[in-house]
Design a protein around this motif. Sequence first.
Motif, PDB file in Angstrom:
ATOM      1  N   PHE A 100       0.861  -1.191   0.000  1.00 40.90           N
ATOM      2  CA  PHE A 100       0.000   0.000   0.000  1.00 40.90           C
ATOM      3  C   PHE A 100       0.889   1.229   0.000  1.00 40.90           C
ATOM      4  O   PHE A 100       1.927   1.256   0.660  1.00 40.90           O
ATOM      5  CB  PHE A 100      -0.899   0.016   1.236  1.00 40.90           C
ATOM      6  CG  PHE A 100      -1.795  -1.200   1.336  1.00 40.90           C
ATOM      7  CD1 PHE A 100      -3.048  -1.204   0.729  1.00 40.90           C
ATOM      8  CD2 PHE A 100      -1.388  -2.326   2.054  1.00 40.90           C
ATOM      9  CE1 PHE A 100      -3.871  -2.322   0.834  1.00 40.90           C
ATOM     10  CE2 PHE A 100      -2.209  -3.436   2.146  1.00 40.90           C
ATOM     11  CZ  PHE A 100      -3.460  -3.443   1.540  1.00 40.90           C
ATOM     12  N   ASN A 101       0.463   2.234  -0.741  1.00 34.27           N
ATOM     13  CA  ASN A 101       1.248   3.467  -0.687  1.00 34.27           C
ATOM     14  C   ASN A 101       1.098   4.160   0.662  1.00 34.27           C
ATOM     15  O   ASN A 101       1.978   4.865   1.126  1.00 34.27           O
ATOM     16  CB  ASN A 101       0.863   4.408  -1.833  1.00 34.27           C
ATOM     17  CG  ASN A 101      -0.576   4.899  -1.732  1.00 34.27           C
ATOM     18  OD1 ASN A 101      -1.408   4.270  -1.068  1.00 34.27           O
ATOM     19  ND2 ASN A 101      -0.876   6.022  -2.386  1.00 34.27           N
ATOM     20  N   ASN A 102      -0.079   3.926   1.297  1.00 32.66           N
ATOM     21  CA  ASN A 102      -0.312   4.423   2.668  1.00 32.66           C
ATOM     22  C   ASN A 102      -1.462   3.609   3.227  1.00 32.66           C
ATOM     23  O   ASN A 102      -2.625   3.852   2.904  1.00 32.66           O
ATOM     24  CB  ASN A 102      -0.643   5.917   2.664  1.00 32.66           C
ATOM     25  CG  ASN A 102      -0.725   6.492   4.079  1.00 32.66           C
ATOM     26  OD1 ASN A 102      -0.885   5.744   5.066  1.00 32.66           O
ATOM     27  ND2 ASN A 102      -0.649   7.814   4.196  1.00 32.66           N
ATOM     28  N   GLY A 103      -1.137   2.621   4.071  1.00 34.01           N
ATOM     29  CA  GLY A 103      -2.145   1.689   4.552  1.00 34.01           C
ATOM     30  C   GLY A 103      -3.195   2.288   5.440  1.00 34.01           C
ATOM     31  O   GLY A 103      -4.209   1.634   5.734  1.00 34.01           O
ATOM     32  N   SER A 104      -3.009   3.529   5.895  1.00 32.99           N
ATOM     33  CA  SER A 104      -3.993   4.128   6.789  1.00 32.99           C
ATOM     34  C   SER A 104      -4.989   5.001   6.045  1.00 32.99           C
ATOM     35  O   SER A 104      -5.912   5.543   6.674  1.00 32.99           O
ATOM     36  CB  SER A 104      -3.272   4.956   7.877  1.00 32.99           C
ATOM     37  OG  SER A 104      -2.527   6.002   7.280  1.00 32.99           O
ATOM     38  N   LEU A 105      -4.791   5.138   4.746  1.00 36.52           N
ATOM     39  CA  LEU A 105      -5.719   5.954   3.973  1.00 36.52           C
ATOM     40  C   LEU A 105      -6.897   5.114   3.483  1.00 36.52           C
ATOM     41  O   LEU A 105      -6.699   3.994   2.977  1.00 36.52           O
ATOM     42  CB  LEU A 105      -5.011   6.569   2.763  1.00 36.52           C
ATOM     43  CG  LEU A 105      -3.959   7.650   3.062  1.00 36.52           C
ATOM     44  CD1 LEU A 105      -3.291   8.092   1.762  1.00 36.52           C
ATOM     45  CD2 LEU A 105      -4.596   8.832   3.774  1.00 36.52           C
ATOM     46  N   PRO A 106      -8.121   5.644   3.611  1.00 38.17           N
ATOM     47  CA  PRO A 106      -9.267   4.896   3.065  1.00 38.17           C
ATOM     48  C   PRO A 106      -9.107   4.654   1.563  1.00 38.17           C
ATOM     49  O   PRO A 106      -9.543   3.643   1.042  1.00 38.17           O
ATOM     50  CB  PRO A 106     -10.459   5.797   3.371  1.00 38.17           C
ATOM     51  CG  PRO A 106     -10.001   6.712   4.460  1.00 38.17           C
ATOM     52  CD  PRO A 106      -8.526   6.900   4.274  1.00 38.17           C
TER      53      PRO A 106
END
Length: 463
Positions: free
Chosen positions: A62-68
């Motif tokens: 993921f490029n940013n796993g915390s982003l929806p």
Amino acid sequence: WTETNYNLCTATDTVLNIFFEIPDADAGSDADVCGLIDTLNAIPSVPGSTGFWTSNVGSDSFNNGSLPNAEVTVLPSTYGIHTFVWEENNNGCITTDTVLISFSQIPIADAGPDNSVCGLVDTLTAVISVPGASGMWTSIISTDVFSDISSPNSEVTIDNLTYGNHIFTWTENNNSCINSDQVNIIFYEIPIADAGQDTTEVCGLSEQLHASFSVNGPGVSGSWDSDLGTGGFNDINDTNAVFTINATQYGIQKLWWTEDNNGCTDTDTIYLIFNEIPVPEAGPDAAYCSMVAVMDADEPTVGTGTWITPRPEITAVPLDSINALISVTDSIEGAYTFYWEVDNNGCSERDSVIITFFESPIVDAGEDQNICGLITTLHGETTNPTDSNLWNYSGPGLINFSNAADTNATITADTVGVYQLWLTSVNGLCESIDTMEVTFNPAPFATFITADHTICQGDTSFV
């Protein structure tokens, strides 16, 4: 919280409870993706909550796993369905939701190499880039027909009015991931070579050929060849070339014409039968003192000869003999032209000869005469009044003719005796002679010995 004892003594304590909303995690809708990357679509249910993405495939990143709306990338080796879990956390109140994303390889359509074909049918050569993918052929020309529109190696048939360049599109579909490629196929008409008449009798050493093109357009050509090679043609690419042999090559020669339409060829074969042209010799002109002649033609070196007479009443027997006997059956004399025609398998030439027929005159000088005196009339006869006639003589004296060319001339001799006379009749070159004899005798001389006297009617007198 207030506590009271039996002495009515009270004490109070306070507790603070914080209530947090339990989030309703929403990972978004399941989806099909073409390629290796997808943007996820989780929806936070509680403002201020946090979230985190996890995957059932450890290699997913993921490029940013915390982003929806995180972007996730999978490896090429993991095409297929991936399960992603969105965990929403509202101050320790946690719920999760799962979304299924099917990653499919984007096909690289390959319709095969451009090509040219002879005729109306071609087998296409598309290549499936993704195992299990499907494909479909289309054409911009509505009359093109595919034997199996979904086969990479479909056979395609065009209409015979649409020769030329056809563009075919191969569309490959892998779970709705689509890619297309085009191939250019040039269809050329297969020529039907026509070298001309199958078999031709030729007189002499050369013949003009008569091939024809069945196809017109750029890239169309033709060429001649033969069992003797190409040296005998004045132009091997000319449909109407002239083919020449030498004098040792009489007979059957095989030739063929190849028509080429941009590499699509067809060949037609013909046979030329070369025959030597005869050179007839009818013999020298001649004249005959009869209605019959013997011809004197040369024997043909090739072929057979025959005499051609100027009219039916003149016969030649046998017709094919160099020494045929010619007869003028109606006895009409004159100069006639005869032809000695020699034919060698249809190759004929003729030579002429002039034969002059003279009817030999029939002459009759008349009966012998025995006359008294020196004068007489001759009684000669000839059959043809146009013949040239002439009297001649021999004898003891001289004879004078009233007209030596007259068959009935009057002659006068200067001396008695026996004379030989001959009548010559000439018709052209023909001459006939007949003789007769004239005997001139002295005439008697009478003398009267009585004197003149008178005689009365009824009386008699003597001399």
